[in-house]
Design a protein around this motif. Structure first.
Motif, short mmCIF file in Angstrom:
data_model
loop_
_atom_site.label_atom_id
_atom_site.label_comp_id
_atom_site.label_asym_id
_atom_site.label_seq_id
_atom_site.Cartn_x
_atom_site.Cartn_y
_atom_site.Cartn_z
N GLY A 28 3.99 8.41 -1.96
CA GLY A 28 4.26 7.75 -3.23
C GLY A 28 5.46 8.34 -3.93
N GLN A 29 5.62 9.66 -3.81
CA GLN A 29 6.77 10.30 -4.45
C GLN A 29 8.08 9.76 -3.87
OE1 GLN A 29 7.74 14.17 -3.20
NE2 GLN A 29 9.43 14.30 -4.64
N LYS A 30 8.10 9.57 -2.55
CA LYS A 30 9.32 9.08 -1.90
C LYS A 30 9.62 7.63 -2.30
CE LYS A 30 9.81 12.96 0.29
NZ LYS A 30 8.62 13.66 -0.25
N LEU A 31 8.57 6.78 -2.33
CA LEU A 31 8.81 5.39 -2.70
C LEU A 31 9.24 5.28 -4.16
CD1 LEU A 31 8.84 2.43 -1.97
CD2 LEU A 31 6.39 2.31 -2.49
N LEU A 32 8.63 6.06 -5.03
CA LEU A 32 9.04 6.07 -6.44
C LEU A 32 10.51 6.46 -6.55
CD1 LEU A 32 8.49 5.98 -9.49
CD2 LEU A 32 7.62 8.33 -9.32
N ALA A 33 10.92 7.51 -5.83
CA ALA A 33 12.31 7.94 -5.86
C ALA A 33 13.24 6.84 -5.34
CB ALA A 33 12.49 9.21 -5.04
N SER A 50 -1.42 9.26 2.03
CA SER A 50 -0.72 8.73 3.20
C SER A 50 -1.71 8.21 4.24
CB SER A 50 0.18 9.81 3.82
OG SER A 50 -0.58 10.94 4.20
N ASP A 51 -2.84 8.88 4.40
CA ASP A 51 -3.85 8.44 5.38
C ASP A 51 -4.45 7.10 4.98
OD1 ASP A 51 -3.49 10.65 6.98
OD2 ASP A 51 -5.16 11.77 6.12
N SER A 52 -4.82 6.95 3.70
CA SER A 52 -5.40 5.68 3.27
C SER A 52 -4.36 4.56 3.31
CB SER A 52 -6.01 5.81 1.87
OG SER A 52 -5.13 6.41 0.96
N MET A 53 -3.10 4.91 3.05
CA MET A 53 -2.03 3.92 3.13
C MET A 53 -1.89 3.38 4.55
SD MET A 53 2.07 4.50 2.52
CE MET A 53 2.29 5.30 4.12
N THR A 54 -1.78 4.29 5.53
CA THR A 54 -1.59 3.83 6.91
C THR A 54 -2.83 3.09 7.42
OG1 THR A 54 -2.27 6.02 7.70
CG2 THR A 54 0.08 5.62 7.49
N THR A 73 0.85 -1.19 0.00
CA THR A 73 0.00 0.00 0.00
C THR A 73 0.88 1.24 0.00
OG1 THR A 73 -1.76 1.21 1.15
CG2 THR A 73 -0.21 -0.03 2.52
N VAL A 74 0.48 2.26 -0.75
CA VAL A 74 1.29 3.45 -0.89
C VAL A 74 0.40 4.62 -1.28
CG1 VAL A 74 1.81 2.89 -3.31
CG2 VAL A 74 3.32 4.45 -2.07
N GLY A 75 0.73 5.80 -0.79
CA GLY A 75 -0.01 7.00 -1.16
C GLY A 75 0.47 7.52 -2.50
N GLY A 76 0.02 6.88 -3.57
CA GLY A 76 0.47 7.25 -4.90
C GLY A 76 0.05 8.64 -5.34
N ASN A 77 -0.82 9.27 -4.56
CA ASN A 77 -1.30 10.61 -4.91
C ASN A 77 -0.74 11.68 -3.98
OD1 ASN A 77 -2.86 12.29 -6.59
ND2 ASN A 77 -4.54 12.35 -5.11
N ILE A 127 2.26 -4.74 3.23
CA ILE A 127 3.56 -4.07 3.15
C ILE A 127 3.34 -2.58 2.97
CG2 ILE A 127 5.75 -3.95 1.89
CD1 ILE A 127 5.09 -6.79 0.78
N GLU A 128 4.15 -1.76 3.64
CA GLU A 128 4.12 -0.32 3.39
C GLU A 128 5.50 0.27 3.61
OE1 GLU A 128 1.95 2.28 5.97
OE2 GLU A 128 2.68 1.33 7.81
N SER A 129 5.76 1.38 2.92
CA SER A 129 6.95 2.19 3.16
C SER A 129 6.58 3.17 4.26
CB SER A 129 7.35 2.94 1.88
OG SER A 129 8.32 3.91 2.15
N ALA A 130 7.20 3.03 5.44
CA ALA A 130 6.72 3.76 6.61
C ALA A 130 7.84 4.50 7.30
CB ALA A 130 6.05 2.80 7.59
N MET A 131 7.72 5.83 7.37
CA MET A 131 8.67 6.60 8.15
C MET A 131 8.38 6.41 9.64
SD MET A 131 7.15 10.38 7.22
CE MET A 131 8.57 11.23 7.91
N SER A 132 9.25 6.91 10.47
CA SER A 132 9.17 6.64 11.90
C SER A 132 7.82 7.00 12.50
CB SER A 132 10.27 7.41 12.64
OG SER A 132 11.54 7.06 12.16
N SER A 133 7.27 8.15 12.10
CA SER A 133 5.99 8.57 12.68
C SER A 133 4.87 7.60 12.33
CB SER A 133 5.64 9.98 12.21
OG SER A 133 5.62 10.06 10.80
N ALA A 134 4.93 6.99 11.14
CA ALA A 134 3.93 5.99 10.76
C ALA A 134 4.16 4.69 11.52
CB ALA A 134 3.97 5.74 9.26
N LEU A 135 5.42 4.30 11.70
CA LEU A 135 5.73 3.09 12.46
C LEU A 135 5.23 3.21 13.89
CD1 LEU A 135 9.39 2.36 11.27
CD2 LEU A 135 7.32 1.14 10.59
N ALA A 136 5.33 4.43 14.44
CA ALA A 136 4.90 4.64 15.83
C ALA A 136 3.39 4.49 15.98
CB ALA A 136 5.33 6.03 16.29
N LYS A 137 2.64 4.62 14.88
CA LYS A 137 1.19 4.54 14.94
C LYS A 137 0.65 3.14 14.66
CE LYS A 137 0.17 9.34 13.62
NZ LYS A 137 -0.51 10.19 12.61
N VAL A 138 1.51 2.21 14.31
CA VAL A 138 1.04 0.84 14.05
C VAL A 138 0.51 0.25 15.35
CG1 VAL A 138 1.73 -1.48 13.34
CG2 VAL A 138 2.66 0.52 12.14
#
Length: 429
Positions: free
Chosen positions: A206-211, A262-266, A198-202, A276-287
């Protein structure tokens, strides 16, 4: 590449910013009333204070700071994603806050260059705080002219989170480390009705994962060139785009990823609708704890011939810094007290322990309440770090790149069209 936010550009930037300096009807808005000429009132403008990760810890820190400095009032102004534009409006009216807490990205890249904020390198040394900062953070916040844009504060690790229980349910025996393994895992997950990645392609996620995926075949210097200039025509960049398109059209990403945020991804990951998700620290803290118990963190799988020898992650030290405004220099004694307090080891450790934040400062604290954040901190040499492009992308190209990202995540878009969309984003820069 020359920044489009020159002094003239700054005066015209944003929606109606120049008009804000001359229209009296705007004089009562929060953007123009942030400054306080009282030398005993410090005005801080931050994204922390509502639901942003670390907000409770920050507000508690402000309370402690006020208690320790009874003669100094602190006015806390709060904005979300619009903070940069609100600050620019107040600066144009010369009513800007004294300290701004925001990341180094898009509009803020030009602030020091156009005089909207000041070089803080001298203050860092005069206040004896240089040794508190990680060298990587100092490098990231220093511009090409040697100016330190802000006092570094928040950092982040950005690994890939894998729901081990969902992978097991789909018959995936191990965390994927290659593109072929990831494609095979995606097929098995889909067969069980589980979204793979899952990724926030919009949006920015999504921009970060694409990069990150494009950099599979790029060295750091090559990635820096591509994202500074918008030239994605090198062999490595083209191979990276091809790799992304192969993964996308093989069904690796969640359905309609180009419209997700990003909201729908998390939400998808945290409710176990996606594995699977690409998750920065703030997202990992919310799991949620029950999901974190069977989640592992690692890197993004590689393709054959990659420029890296291990799965990749992103990491940045530019998430939040303390910027000093021209108004702030008039209250520099109060600013010094505030920055020194926020840099204190006990204050820093609270952000790590209570909020699961990664910091750009040295600390022995560990995010024990946030096991996935702590696990990401321990990845070390098991992963390879790729370049976070934020500080290299010209401000004028930042938002167009989001549009290009959505185009890229649309299944069926050819590699040539993905490259064209990325390069088009730079034409106005």
């Amino acid at each position: 590449m020359h920044s489009p936010l020159t002094r003239r550009g700054f005066l015209a930037a944003g929606s109606g910013l120049a008009a804000a300096t001359v229209l009296p009807g705007l004089s009562g808005c929060s953007a123009l009333t942030g400054a306080d000429s009282d030398p005993h009132t410090l005005v801080v403008h931050s994204q922390l204070g509502t639901t942003a990760p670390g907000s409770p810890t920050y507000l508690a820190a402000l309370d402690r700071f006020r208690a320790e400095n009874p003669g100094l009032k602190v006015k806390n102004l709060i904005n979300g994603d619009d903070l940069a534009q609100v600050y620019e409006t107040s600066r144009l009216a010369r009513k800007e806050p004294d300290v701004v807490m925001v990341n180094l990205y898009d509009k803020t890249l030009a602030w020091t260059d156009v005089g909207a904020t000041v070089d803080v390198k001298g203050y860092l040394d005069d206040w004896g705080l240089r040794e508190r900062v990680r060298p990587e953070a100092l490098g990231a916040w220093t511009d090409a002219k040697g100016r330190l844009r802000a006092f570094p504060y928040f950092a982040t690790n950005w690994p890939i989170a894998y729901n081990r229980a969902l992978l097991d349910r789909a018959g995936v025996d191990a965390i994927p480390t290659t593109g072929d393994e990831l494609i095979a895992a995606a097929r098995k997950l889909r067969a069980k009705g589980i979204a793979p990645v899952t990724v926030g392609g919009n949006d920015w996620t999504g921009q970060k994962l694409l990069a990150q995926i494009i950099q599979t075949f790029l060295t750091e210097d090559e990635a820096r060139h591509a994202y500074s200039t918008g030239d994605f025509g090198s062999r490595g960049a083209r191979e990276g785009i091809d790799y992304f398109v192969t993964l996308r059209d093989a069904g690796v990403f969640a359905d309609k990823a180009q419209g997700l945020t990003s909201d729908s991804m998390t939400t998808q990951f945290n409710t176990e609708a996606a594995a699977i998700e690409s998750a920065m620290s703030s997202a990992l803290a919310k799991v949620p704890a029950k999901v974190a118990e069977h989640t592992e963190v690692g890197g993004w799988p590689l393709a054959g011939g990659a420029a890296h020898d291990k799965p990749t992650i992103l990491r940045t030290y530019t998430l939040i810094g303390f910027w000093i405004s021209p108004n702030g220099t008039k209250k520099i004694d109060a600013v010094e007290k505030f920055v020194r307090f926020m840099y204190r080891p006990d204050t820093v450790s609270r952000f790590i322990e209570e909020s699961g934040r990664d910091m750009a400062l040295h600390s022995d604290a560990v995010s024990t309440r946030f096991p996935l954040v702590a696990a990401a901190q321990r990845l070390g040499s098991r992963v390879s770090q790729v370049l976070l492009p934020d500080v290299y992308v010209p401000p004028a190209a930042a938002q167009p790149l989001i549009t290009a990202t959505s185009t890229s995540f649309t299944r069926g878009t050819s590699a040539a069209k993905v490259r064209a969309a990325l390069e088009t984003a730079y034409r106005s820069a």
